[in-house]
Design a protein around this motif. Structure first.
Motif, PDB file in Angstrom:
ATOM      1  N   ILE A 104       0.840  -1.203   0.000  1.00  0.00           N
ATOM      2  CA  ILE A 104       0.000   0.000   0.000  1.00  0.00           C
ATOM      3  C   ILE A 104       0.869   1.246   0.000  1.00  0.00           C
ATOM      4  N   TYR A 105       1.850   1.311   0.895  1.00  0.00           N
ATOM      5  CA  TYR A 105       2.627   2.542   1.021  1.00  0.00           C
ATOM      6  C   TYR A 105       3.584   2.758  -0.145  1.00  0.00           C
ATOM      7  N   ILE A 106       4.122   1.702  -0.682  1.00  0.00           N
ATOM      8  CA  ILE A 106       4.971   1.865  -1.867  1.00  0.00           C
ATOM      9  C   ILE A 106       4.142   2.329  -3.061  1.00  0.00           C
ATOM     10  N   ASP A 107       2.942   1.764  -3.222  1.00  0.00           N
ATOM     11  CA  ASP A 107       2.095   2.144  -4.353  1.00  0.00           C
ATOM     12  C   ASP A 107       1.487   3.537  -4.195  1.00  0.00           C
ATOM     13  N   LEU A 108       1.259   3.986  -2.956  1.00  0.00           N
ATOM     14  CA  LEU A 108       0.702   5.332  -2.772  1.00  0.00           C
ATOM     15  C   LEU A 108       1.623   6.397  -3.348  1.00  0.00           C
ATOM     16  N   LEU A 109       2.904   6.316  -3.032  1.00  0.00           N
ATOM     17  CA  LEU A 109       3.836   7.313  -3.574  1.00  0.00           C
ATOM     18  C   LEU A 109       4.063   7.101  -5.062  1.00  0.00           C
ATOM     19  N   GLY A 110       4.033   5.846  -5.501  1.00  0.00           N
ATOM     20  CA  GLY A 110       4.136   5.580  -6.937  1.00  0.00           C
ATOM     21  C   GLY A 110       2.963   6.164  -7.697  1.00  0.00           C
ATOM     22  N   LEU A 111       1.766   6.103  -7.097  1.00  0.00           N
ATOM     23  CA  LEU A 111       0.573   6.672  -7.728  1.00  0.00           C
ATOM     24  C   LEU A 111       0.733   8.176  -7.932  1.00  0.00           C
ATOM     25  N   LEU A 112       1.232   8.880  -6.928  1.00  0.00           N
ATOM     26  CA  LEU A 112       1.413  10.326  -7.059  1.00  0.00           C
ATOM     27  C   LEU A 112       2.417  10.649  -8.164  1.00  0.00           C
ATOM     28  N   ASP A 113       3.484   9.862  -8.263  1.00  0.00           N
ATOM     29  CA  ASP A 113       4.458  10.077  -9.335  1.00  0.00           C
ATOM     30  C   ASP A 113       3.834   9.807 -10.709  1.00  0.00           C
ATOM     31  N   ASN A 114       3.014   8.775 -10.804  1.00  0.00           N
ATOM     32  CA  ASN A 114       2.345   8.486 -12.075  1.00  0.00           C
ATOM     33  C   ASN A 114       1.438   9.632 -12.500  1.00  0.00           C
ATOM     34  N   PRO A 119      -2.410  22.363  -0.133  1.00  0.00           N
ATOM     35  CA  PRO A 119      -2.931  21.922   1.179  1.00  0.00           C
ATOM     36  C   PRO A 119      -2.527  20.499   1.559  1.00  0.00           C
ATOM     37  N   PHE A 120      -2.064  19.708   0.589  1.00  0.00           N
ATOM     38  CA  PHE A 120      -1.666  18.329   0.869  1.00  0.00           C
ATOM     39  C   PHE A 120      -0.164  18.180   1.097  1.00  0.00           C
ATOM     40  N   SER A 121       0.591  19.265   1.043  1.00  0.00           N
ATOM     41  CA  SER A 121       2.051  19.166   1.103  1.00  0.00           C
ATOM     42  C   SER A 121       2.542  18.607   2.439  1.00  0.00           C
ATOM     43  N   ASP A 122       1.914  19.007   3.542  1.00  0.00           N
ATOM     44  CA  ASP A 122       2.324  18.467   4.849  1.00  0.00           C
ATOM     45  C   ASP A 122       2.050  16.968   4.922  1.00  0.00           C
ATOM     46  N   TRP A 123       0.886  16.546   4.402  1.00  0.00           N
ATOM     47  CA  TRP A 123       0.573  15.117   4.391  1.00  0.00           C
ATOM     48  C   TRP A 123       1.581  14.364   3.540  1.00  0.00           C
ATOM     49  N   GLU A 124       1.958  14.913   2.394  1.00  0.00           N
ATOM     50  CA  GLU A 124       2.905  14.229   1.509  1.00  0.00           C
ATOM     51  C   GLU A 124       4.237  14.015   2.212  1.00  0.00           C
ATOM     52  N   ARG A 125       4.699  14.995   2.957  1.00  0.00           N
ATOM     53  CA  ARG A 125       5.948  14.833   3.708  1.00  0.00           C
ATOM     54  C   ARG A 125       5.777  13.786   4.813  1.00  0.00           C
ATOM     55  N   ASP A 126       4.614  13.791   5.453  1.00  0.00           N
ATOM     56  CA  ASP A 126       4.362  12.860   6.543  1.00  0.00           C
ATOM     57  C   ASP A 126       4.276  11.424   6.045  1.00  0.00           C
ATOM     58  N   VAL A 127       3.583  11.195   4.930  1.00  0.00           N
ATOM     59  CA  VAL A 127       3.404   9.827   4.450  1.00  0.00           C
ATOM     60  C   VAL A 127       4.734   9.236   3.988  1.00  0.00           C
ATOM     61  N   THR A 152       7.404   9.394   5.606  1.00  0.00           N
ATOM     62  CA  THR A 152       8.043   8.789   6.773  1.00  0.00           C
ATOM     63  C   THR A 152       7.575   7.352   6.969  1.00  0.00           C
ATOM     64  N   ARG A 153       6.446   6.996   6.388  1.00  0.00           N
ATOM     65  CA  ARG A 153       5.972   5.621   6.438  1.00  0.00           C
ATOM     66  C   ARG A 153       6.414   4.834   5.207  1.00  0.00           C
ATOM     67  N   ARG A 154       6.436   5.491   4.053  1.00  0.00           N
ATOM     68  CA  ARG A 154       6.778   4.794   2.821  1.00  0.00           C
ATOM     69  C   ARG A 154       8.279   4.601   2.646  1.00  0.00           C
ATOM     70  N   ASN A 155       9.084   5.632   2.860  1.00  0.00           N
ATOM     71  CA  ASN A 155      10.502   5.555   2.510  1.00  0.00           C
ATOM     72  C   ASN A 155      11.265   4.463   3.248  1.00  0.00           C
ATOM     73  N   PRO A 156      11.091   4.300   4.568  1.00  0.00           N
ATOM     74  CA  PRO A 156      11.770   3.174   5.213  1.00  0.00           C
ATOM     75  C   PRO A 156      11.299   1.828   4.679  1.00  0.00           C
ATOM     76  N   ALA A 157      10.021   1.726   4.307  1.00  0.00           N
ATOM     77  CA  ALA A 157       9.500   0.467   3.764  1.00  0.00           C
ATOM     78  C   ALA A 157      10.182   0.117   2.443  1.00  0.00           C
ATOM     79  N   ALA A 158      10.512   1.132   1.668  1.00  0.00           N
ATOM     80  CA  ALA A 158      11.131   0.901   0.362  1.00  0.00           C
ATOM     81  C   ALA A 158      12.641   0.765   0.453  1.00  0.00           C
ATOM     82  N   HIS A 159      13.274   1.443   1.418  1.00  0.00           N
ATOM     83  CA  HIS A 159      14.724   1.542   1.415  1.00  0.00           C
ATOM     84  C   HIS A 159      15.420   1.002   2.664  1.00  0.00           C
TER      85      HIS A 159
END
Length: 291
Positions: free
Chosen positions: A121-131, A175-183, A185-192
């Motif tokens: 879920i968390y890897i795909d969430l950030l991938g979705l935003l990039d897509n 308005p979503f920029s703070d959430w993007e930075r926060d999420v 912190t959950r996605r990046n360790p999962a990926a790296h």
């Protein structure tokens, strides 16, 4: 340019909490309060599930309503739509095993399954935003933006925001920029670094004693070759303790509530998708007329 989010599915937990939990809470009545909080969390899950389906359906209709450039169509079809389906599948699999009111510990198989789903879920969430960013860049971005390094392109990155054709999206998403930075912190360790993990159970000192009692009984049954007792004893051992709906990366780091965090993160991505897809629809109609 104003953006109006399409769709009516509620994806923000606080609104559902105010509707389904807050009016019924009683000070000091933990059991009562937990019941209504779980009701709010479950309704939040339903809303996010429906919103994901709605967003995916809307993305599909865009392909027939907009004259997409080939590269933009490619990222919408094979990026955005695949990610949405994968998030939907992973989240439904996750919630089926760990609903808000579950207290029974997870089996090893269930633990593996929810950990797999949570990381996906968390890897795909950030991938979705990039897509989404690349759909917008290839459809409306300047030649200079398209030529940028892939790592510099994102809905919340400067190289995206300074393109005059893309600035309306960047402004609408601020308005979503703070959430993007926060999420992240959950996605990046999962990926790296460390994968996300849901502890199967929490054990009190009394639970530890009970667990060790079952271990002893299982050992005795094996020694006596009383194999017919094994399934019941192992099931009893598995049910010792209580599932606490939390997740984490590293045991030395803070734990995070599963609910409402996970559906709230998906819901925020849905809201971003609504804004981007609305932009594509509104600007796509103009582009089609020009052709």
């Amino acid at each position: 340019m104003p953006f109006n989010e399409f769709g009516f599915q509620e994806v923000e937990y606080q609104k559902l909490y105010r509707q389904f939990a807050a009016p019924f809470l009683i000070e000091g009545n933990v059991e009562n309060n937990l019941y209504f909080i779980h009701e709010a969390q479950q309704n939040h899950i339903y809303g996010v599930n429906n919103a994901l389906l709605e967003l995916t359906g809307h993305a599909l209709t865009l392909l027939s309503r907009i004259a997409f450039k080939p590269e933009a169509s490619h990222f919408l079809r094979f990026g955005v739509m695949r990610r949405l389906r994968m998030i939907d599948s992973s989240f439904k699999s996750f919630q089926a095993v760990v609903p808000p009111n579950r207290t029974v510990p997870l089996s090893q198989e269930q633990s593996d399954r929810v950990c797999r789903d949570l990381n996906a879920i968390y890897i795909d969430l950030l991938g979705l935003l990039d897509n989404y960013a690349w759909v917008a860049v290839h459809q409306h971005g300047s030649a200079a933006t398209k030529a940028k390094n892939a790592l510099s392109i994102g809905l919340f990155k400067q190289d995206f925001a300074v393109d005059p054709s893309l600035k309306p999206i960047a402004d609408a998403l601020q308005p979503f920029s703070d959430w993007e930075r926060d999420v992240k912190t959950r996605r990046n360790p999962a990926a790296h670094r460390m994968p996300l993990y849901v502890p199967p159970a929490a054990l009190t000192p009394e639970d530890v004693v009970e667990f060790e009692r079952f271990e002893g009984l299982i050992s005795q049954a094996l020694h006596a070759q009383e194999f017919e007792k094994m399934d019941a004893l192992r099931e009893g051992r598995r049910r010792v303790g209580t599932l606490i709906p939390k997740f984490l990366h590293d045991p030395g780091e803070p734990v995070i509530d599963i609910y409402p965090t996970v559906p709230e993160d998906i819901g925020q991505a849905v809201r971003i998708g609504r804004i981007v897809q609305t932009f594509l629809l509104e600007t796509g109609a103009t582009a089609a007329q020009l052709r």
